[in-house]
Design a protein around this motif. Structure first.
Motif, PDB file in Angstrom:
ATOM      1  N   LYS A 212      -9.893 -14.230  -0.217  1.00 28.29           N
ATOM      2  CA  LYS A 212      -8.968 -15.286  -0.610  1.00 28.29           C
ATOM      3  C   LYS A 212      -9.606 -16.060  -1.749  1.00 28.29           C
ATOM      4  CE  LYS A 212      -6.514 -19.369   0.934  1.00 28.29           C
ATOM      5  NZ  LYS A 212      -6.028 -20.156   2.057  1.00 28.29           N
ATOM      6  N   ARG A 222       1.241 -25.919  -1.384  1.00 29.21           N
ATOM      7  CA  ARG A 222       0.629 -27.188  -0.969  1.00 29.21           C
ATOM      8  C   ARG A 222       1.668 -28.296  -0.903  1.00 29.21           C
ATOM      9  NH1 ARG A 222      -5.143 -26.294  -4.129  1.00 29.21           N
ATOM     10  NH2 ARG A 222      -5.667 -24.419  -2.936  1.00 29.21           N
ATOM     11  N   ARG A 234     -11.218 -26.334  -3.552  1.00 30.26           N
ATOM     12  CA  ARG A 234     -11.565 -25.391  -2.488  1.00 30.26           C
ATOM     13  C   ARG A 234     -12.615 -24.368  -2.921  1.00 30.26           C
ATOM     14  NH1 ARG A 234      -7.835 -27.599   0.545  1.00 30.26           N
ATOM     15  NH2 ARG A 234      -5.600 -27.053   0.580  1.00 30.26           N
ATOM     16  N   GLN A 238     -13.372 -20.859  -0.951  1.00 24.34           N
ATOM     17  CA  GLN A 238     -12.553 -19.755  -1.461  1.00 24.34           C
ATOM     18  C   GLN A 238     -13.320 -19.049  -2.587  1.00 24.34           C
ATOM     19  OE1 GLN A 238      -8.724 -21.497  -2.451  1.00 24.34           O
ATOM     20  NE2 GLN A 238      -8.219 -21.821  -0.295  1.00 24.34           N
ATOM     21  N   LYS A 265      -5.700 -12.056  -1.326  1.00 25.28           N
ATOM     22  CA  LYS A 265      -4.777 -13.130  -1.701  1.00 25.28           C
ATOM     23  C   LYS A 265      -5.314 -13.896  -2.887  1.00 25.28           C
ATOM     24  CE  LYS A 265      -3.088 -17.470   0.035  1.00 25.28           C
ATOM     25  NZ  LYS A 265      -3.291 -18.528   0.967  1.00 25.28           N
ATOM     26  N   SER A 291       2.884 -18.282  -3.201  1.00 25.14           N
ATOM     27  CA  SER A 291       3.937 -19.204  -3.612  1.00 25.14           C
ATOM     28  C   SER A 291       4.109 -19.292  -5.132  1.00 25.14           C
ATOM     29  CB  SER A 291       3.662 -20.591  -3.028  1.00 25.14           C
ATOM     30  OG  SER A 291       2.404 -21.082  -3.446  1.00 25.14           O
ATOM     31  N   TYR A 330       7.588 -14.256   0.134  1.00 25.40           N
ATOM     32  CA  TYR A 330       8.764 -15.117   0.322  1.00 25.40           C
ATOM     33  C   TYR A 330      10.038 -14.374  -0.110  1.00 25.40           C
ATOM     34  CZ  TYR A 330       4.990 -18.461   0.670  1.00 25.40           C
ATOM     35  OH  TYR A 330       3.826 -19.090   1.054  1.00 25.40           O
TER      36      TYR A 330
HETATM   37  C1  PBG Z   1      -4.062 -22.516   3.922  1.00 28.77           C
HETATM   38  C2  PBG Z   1      -3.249 -21.575   3.124  1.00 28.77           C
HETATM   39  C3  PBG Z   1      -2.864 -21.656   1.772  1.00 28.77           C
HETATM   40  C4  PBG Z   1      -2.010 -20.585   1.564  1.00 28.77           C
HETATM   41  C5  PBG Z   1      -1.938 -19.865   2.732  1.00 28.77           C
HETATM   42  N1  PBG Z   1      -2.725 -20.481   3.685  1.00 28.77           N
HETATM   43  C6  PBG Z   1      -3.134 -22.677   0.746  1.00 28.77           C
HETATM   44  C7  PBG Z   1      -4.485 -22.968   0.272  1.00 28.77           C
HETATM   45  O1  PBG Z   1      -5.457 -22.274   0.563  1.00 28.77           O
HETATM   46  O2  PBG Z   1      -4.602 -23.983  -0.420  1.00 28.77           O
HETATM   47  C8  PBG Z   1      -1.282 -20.293   0.270  1.00 28.77           C
HETATM   48  C9  PBG Z   1       0.003 -19.540   0.429  1.00 28.77           C
HETATM   49  C10 PBG Z   1       0.850 -19.538  -0.792  1.00 28.77           C
HETATM   50  O3  PBG Z   1       0.495 -20.067  -1.856  1.00 28.77           O
HETATM   51  O4  PBG Z   1       1.951 -18.978  -0.692  1.00 28.77           O
HETATM   52  N2  PBG Z   1      -5.395 -22.596   3.632  1.00 28.77           N
END
Ligand code: PBG
Length: 342
Positions: A212, A222, A234, A238, A265, A291, A330
């Motif tokens: 991730k 968010r 993050r 991450q 991801k 997203s 989505y």
């Molecule tokens: C939670 C999480 C996130 C996403 C999935 N789980 C956001 C992040 O890490 O800030 C993102 C999903 C998306 O953007 O569709 N940690």
């Protein structure tokens, strides 16, 4: 004007093209042939549809940056999942948006929390639906970080594992088939596996957000769960967007700790990572079409600048072609419908 051959000139066989033996176009000549030799076939059974859960009843709040997506109370989540199921979608991923937050994100493990209630209702209404849950603290902490932080704002890895494991157990006890830790703490997969097994939930699977990345493509998400970090970012947990080998290390560690599915991801900017993980591991590989990727398609399609159906199916096919067995998207409902129409 149709091309007309000049009869006074040499025929094709006599001309210099006699060397041209390999003609890949032969297999592209008709739609039937093209379909027969397709190397990648998208199938709605690969899709996992992310859904946002809030408490209450009859609540459906649109998410501005995710056109067509809403935060829903359990009753409307069930209705959405039923429609998706009818269209061929077989799995959902539940994100809880809580009513209250605290510095330690304790609400994440509340058996009566929005995600847990949603899971219970979904499994009751649709026992065959595969219900997955996102396990993280960022939507539950007042500071928006994915873990417990010390007085300097640094995330405390090991104490966070306990809260994550509690959250995962609460999801599994509510009936989740798969729990999906997205926090990127070291050791969370092992901690969750142990906690699940400790209460006898040995059949609950783990889908690890293994590779991730610290991506700017999570922006619209968010907004959906109000989880933007209140300070900092993050990047301490991450992955750096520049790193490729490290993704294999993360995926292998998660597999060793007990991950049943490993995830990459985001998806679209990370097709190389998907291909690497697919080649190196024997677990199913999931990819999250996040997203920001979805919002870009929706925004440009709304202006008529791209054909939404064509670009969406092209993106999803590319993610599958790179090696993803499962795709979180989505677009799941739309894509399932379009695939059926084809
Ligand atoms: C939670 C999480 C996130 C996403 C999935 N789980 C956001 C992040 O890490 O800030 C993102 C999903 C998306 O953007 O569709 N940690």
């Amino acid at each position: 004007m149709p091309f007309k051959r000049d009869p006074s000139r040499q025929t094709v066989g006599e001309r210099a093209t006699s060397w041209l033996i390999q003609r890949p176009r032969r297999l592209r000549a008709t739609a039937t042939l093209r379909e027969m030799v397709a190397e990648t076939r998208l199938d709605a059974r690969q899709f996992i549809y992310p859904l946002f859960a809030v408490s209450g009843q009859g609540r459906c709040e649109e998410i501005e940056a995710l056109p067509g997506q809403c935060r829903r109370s359990p009753d409307l989540l069930v209705r959405e999942a039923e429609e998706a199921w009818r269209e061929g979608v077989r799995a959902v991923l539940i994100f809880g948006a809580p009513d209250s937050k605290d510095p330690e994100g304790r609400e994440a493990a509340n058996p009566a929390g929005s995600a847990q209630v949603a899971v219970r209702e979904l499994k009751r209404a649709l026992p065959e639906l595969v219900v997955m849950t996102d396990v993280c603290l960022c939507a539950y902490t007042t500071h928006g970080h994915c873990g417990i932080v010390d007085e300097n704002g640094a995330i405390l890895n090991d104490p966070t594992l306990e809260v994550l494991a509690d959250a995962a157990v609460s999801h599994a006890e509510a009936g989740a088939d798969v729990v999906a830790p997205s926090d990127m703490m070291d050791g969370r997969v092992g901690a969750i596996r142990r906690a699940l097994d400790g209460v006898g939930l040995t059949d609950t699977a783990i889908m690890a957000y293994s590779a991730k990345y610290a991506s700017a493509f999570y922006g619209p998400f968010r907004e959906a769960v109000d989880s933007a970090p209140q300070f900092g970012d993050r990047r301490s947990h991450q992955m750096a967007i520049s790193n490729r080998r490290e993704a294999l290390r993360e995926a292998r560690l998660d597999a060793e700790e007990g991950a049943d599915i490993v995830m990459v991801k985001p998806a679209l900017s990370y097709l190389d990572i998907i291909a690497d993980v697919r080649a190196a591991l024997d677990r199913p590989v999931a990819a999250y079409n996040v997203s920001g990727e979805y919002a870009m398609v929706k925004a440009t399609a709304a202006r008529g600048w791209v054909d939404e159906k064509a670009v969406t199916l092209e993106i999803l096919t590319s993610i599958a072609r790179a090696g993803a067995d499962l795709i979180l998207t989505y677009h799941a409902r739309d894509a399932a419908r379009w695939l059926r129409e084809q």
